[in-house]
Design an enzyme around this catalytic site. Structure first.
Site, PDB file in Angstrom:
ATOM      1  N   ASP A 210       0.811  -1.225   0.000  1.00  0.00           N
ATOM      2  CA  ASP A 210       0.000   0.000   0.000  1.00  0.00           C
ATOM      3  C   ASP A 210       0.838   1.265   0.000  1.00  0.00           C
ATOM      4  O   ASP A 210       0.405   2.298  -0.503  1.00  0.00           O
ATOM      5  CB  ASP A 210      -0.952   0.016   1.210  1.00  0.00           C
ATOM      6  CG  ASP A 210      -0.222   0.347   2.503  1.00  0.00           C
ATOM      7  OD1 ASP A 210       0.649  -0.439   2.905  1.00  0.00           O
ATOM      8  OD2 ASP A 210      -0.530   1.390   3.114  1.00  0.00           O
TER       9      ASP A 210
ATOM     10  N   ASP B 173       5.996   0.395   2.932  1.00  0.00           N
ATOM     11  CA  ASP B 173       6.357  -0.842   3.622  1.00  0.00           C
ATOM     12  C   ASP B 173       5.881  -2.033   2.789  1.00  0.00           C
ATOM     13  O   ASP B 173       5.522  -1.886   1.624  1.00  0.00           O
ATOM     14  CB  ASP B 173       5.762  -0.860   5.031  1.00  0.00           C
ATOM     15  CG  ASP B 173       4.263  -0.577   5.035  1.00  0.00           C
ATOM     16  OD1 ASP B 173       3.617  -0.752   3.979  1.00  0.00           O
ATOM     17  OD2 ASP B 173       3.729  -0.191   6.083  1.00  0.00           O
TER      18      ASP B 173
ATOM     19  N   TYR C  96      -4.691   0.395   9.790  1.00  0.00           N
ATOM     20  CA  TYR C  96      -5.897   0.739   9.033  1.00  0.00           C
ATOM     21  C   TYR C  96      -7.142   0.344   9.813  1.00  0.00           C
ATOM     22  O   TYR C  96      -7.945  -0.466   9.368  1.00  0.00           O
ATOM     23  CB  TYR C  96      -5.880   0.076   7.659  1.00  0.00           C
ATOM     24  CG  TYR C  96      -4.933   0.733   6.690  1.00  0.00           C
ATOM     25  CD1 TYR C  96      -5.268   1.947   6.095  1.00  0.00           C
ATOM     26  CD2 TYR C  96      -3.708   0.157   6.374  1.00  0.00           C
ATOM     27  CE1 TYR C  96      -4.406   2.573   5.218  1.00  0.00           C
ATOM     28  CE2 TYR C  96      -2.838   0.776   5.483  1.00  0.00           C
ATOM     29  CZ  TYR C  96      -3.200   1.983   4.905  1.00  0.00           C
ATOM     30  OH  TYR C  96      -2.348   2.606   4.031  1.00  0.00           O
TER      31      TYR C  96
ATOM     32  N   GLU D 254       5.753  10.052   2.730  1.00  0.00           N
ATOM     33  CA  GLU D 254       5.303   8.720   2.331  1.00  0.00           C
ATOM     34  C   GLU D 254       4.147   8.849   1.353  1.00  0.00           C
ATOM     35  O   GLU D 254       3.315   9.748   1.458  1.00  0.00           O
ATOM     36  CB  GLU D 254       4.871   7.890   3.538  1.00  0.00           C
ATOM     37  CG  GLU D 254       4.632   6.427   3.170  1.00  0.00           C
ATOM     38  CD  GLU D 254       4.559   5.509   4.382  1.00  0.00           C
ATOM     39  OE1 GLU D 254       4.836   4.306   4.219  1.00  0.00           O
ATOM     40  OE2 GLU D 254       4.217   5.979   5.482  1.00  0.00           O
TER      41      GLU D 254
END
Length: 528
Positions: A92, A95, A244, A491
């Site tokens: 996603d 990572d 999440y 990020e």
């Protein structure tokens, strides 16, 4: 995304006070800034580059036609421990965990882009790449949906993953997989995955009808599973909570999935579902000013609003009008035209600002929803009636354009927040694979802490450019620090870029038609 980042993704009803952007000096600054920085952007280049990003995020066996050459095979034993093939899908962010909920939302948004702006994407020569990006996700979902009431929710573990700074090709972290089922429900995850597969089934309907039918079959089963066995997926898959968590619950995803299934099947049971559950599931109750991987209300409210123009939906007119009212609350909040004060904050230079952690995700989704609602009003010869005044479709579209242009470089930093676009963009993106020498150049194993020692703290630019990634972006004062450890700003995530595919195609089409009027006066008007 790091654990601290995701913990900040709080659900809220956007009770944001009207702040300093209303004063004349700020308006004057915005106007002066816009006049002096108006420029033409290469939307074709931005579109092409946005699609490259999804190739950089691929997990699994990299295909022969891979264009992002610094990536190689990874995660080839995913699911082996549990006796299931979970190879494939997307990482996603920076990572190497495969999180089902944001991955599914990414595919829903890519598919929605392809549905709304298919011809424009095709005219740009990017339809094949768009379809490949969608299929890389849906192929994985087919694998992950191993039986009607079982869906694999996650591969990898965020906590152990974040101990290491490695290329995906070198992964030594846990690849344990987690699932939802009848005893461990996850209506939000099942609902979003159903939405993704239903939306993708529309994309593939003409070009690959067999695959389209297969996706729809899975979508129908997943919706039934999510609706029958209700519960939040993060209660069943505890390891996801720090990353999440489904803060908005699952009701928005069930309405969202039913809306997409209605669009894909025209089966009236799905429209009746969103009508009968409109109040109890919050569809006509929540006034929301963000649209994200967690909070789907604005998207489904907008989709249902568009049904009002069709004669066959007149019998549901009262409920659909309530959905539309909430959709327009979202649009008006973006335009700063809700008199109750619940408007989206803006930076001094006019960027929508929801929160400091990965704010650009909310900007890209807003640009997309504003664009398609503008199209809807234009097509039906209507205007938007906000408490702060009547708005025509052109003004909505021009505000969407102002957000996209800010992303591409029309901002005080003169920086493109779309990596690889333009002369100045983030060079130290918080991304393991991009920040370490490519596996193709150095096949020597790089260990867990070796990456931190040799690469993470380095001040040099990433050796691999993460082209097409939309980073978290600037703070509330338009400031941005290009440092690898500044993950709240540097990020990038797949769901940041996905909505831009459609938006870039839209503005490229307008640019090619040479029909787009100057947006500066409209942006100023909407910020007063």
């Amino acid at each position: 995304m790091d654990s601290q980042t995701r913990k900040k993704h709080h659900f809220r009803t956007s009770n944001i006070p009207i702040t300093v952007q209303h004063c004349c000096l700020i308006s004057l600054f915005i106007f002066t800034f816009l006049v002096t920085t108006t420029q033409s952007f290469d939307y074709a280049d931005a579109l092409s580059k946005s699609l490259l990003y999804f190739e950089a995020q691929r997990s699994g066996r990299i295909p022969y036609n891979q264009r992002v050459s610094w990536r190689h095979h990874s995660g080839l034993t995913d699911g082996l421990e549990e006796g299931v093939d979970l190879v494939g899908g997307y990482y996603d962010a920076g990572d190497h965990v495969k999180f089902g909920l944001p991955m599914a939302f990414t595919i829903t948004m890519l598919s929605w882009s392809a549905i709304e702006y298919r011809q424009y994407i095709e005219d740009a020569g990017e339809l094949e790449h768009t379809i490949e990006a969608i299929k890389w996700g849906t192929d994985y979902f087919i694998k992950a949906h191993t039986s009607p009431n079982v869906l694999w929710a996650e591969v990898g573990d965020g906590d152990t993953d974040h101990y290491c700074w490695q290329r995906p090709e070198d992964m030594t972290t846990s690849r344990r997989a987690f699932k939802i089922d009848e005893k461990n429900p996850g209506s939000d995850l099942a609902g979003e995955t159903a939405a993704a597969m239903a939306a993708a089934s529309i994309v593939f309907r003409k070009t690959n009808p067999h695959y389209s039918h297969l996706l729809l079959h899975h979508a129908l089963q997943l919706f039934e599973f999510g609706d029958k066995y209700r519960g939040n997926y993060d209660a069943s898959v505890g390891v996801v909570k720090s990353y999440y968590a489904s803060v908005s619950g699952y009701m928005d995803e069930l309405l969202w999935a039913a809306t997409w299934l209605y669009k894909a099947t025209d089966n009236k049971m799905y429209i009746e579902y969103v009508i009968s559950n409109a109040n109890t599931f919050g569809g006509t109750g929540w006034s929301i000013s963000e649209f994200s991987w967690d909070v789907k209300y604005a998207g489904l409210q907008l989709m249902l609003s568009k049904l009002l123009s069709e004669e066959k939906h007149k019998k549901h007119g009262d409920i659909l009008e309530q959905y539309r009212s909430k959709a327009e609350y979202y649009i008006c909040s973006c335009l700063n035209k809700n008199k109750d004060g619940n408007n989206v904050e803006r930076t001094p230079a006019g960027l929508l600002y929801i929160r400091q952690w990965n704010n650009m995700q909310y900007v890209s989704t807003a640009a997309f929803l504003l664009s398609i609602y503008s199209d809807f009003l234009q097509d039906t010869n209507q205007k938007l009636n906000c408490h702060g005044g009547i708005v025509d479709p052109e003004e909505i579209l021009n505000f969407s354009k102002s957000q996209v242009d800010y992303i591409l470089g029309s901002n005080p930093m003169n920086m493109s927040y779309l990596v690889g676009y333009g002369p100045n963009y983030p060079k130290r993106v918080h991304h393991r694979g991009a920040s370490i020498v490519s596996y193709k150049k150095n096949k020597g194993f790089i260990g867990c802490t070796q990456g931190y020692d040799n690469w993470y703290g380095s001040q040099t630019p990433n050796p691999n450019v993460l082209v097409g990634a939309l980073v978290g972006g600037p703070d509330g004062q338009d400031n941005f620090e290009d440092q690898r450890n500044n993950f709240m700003q540097t990020e990038a995530c797949t769901y940041n870029t996905a909505p831009l595919v459609g938006v870039f195609a839209k503005f490229l089409h307008i640019q090619n038609q040479n029909m787009l009027p100057d947006c500066n006066s409209h942006l100023l008007a909407s910020s007063k």
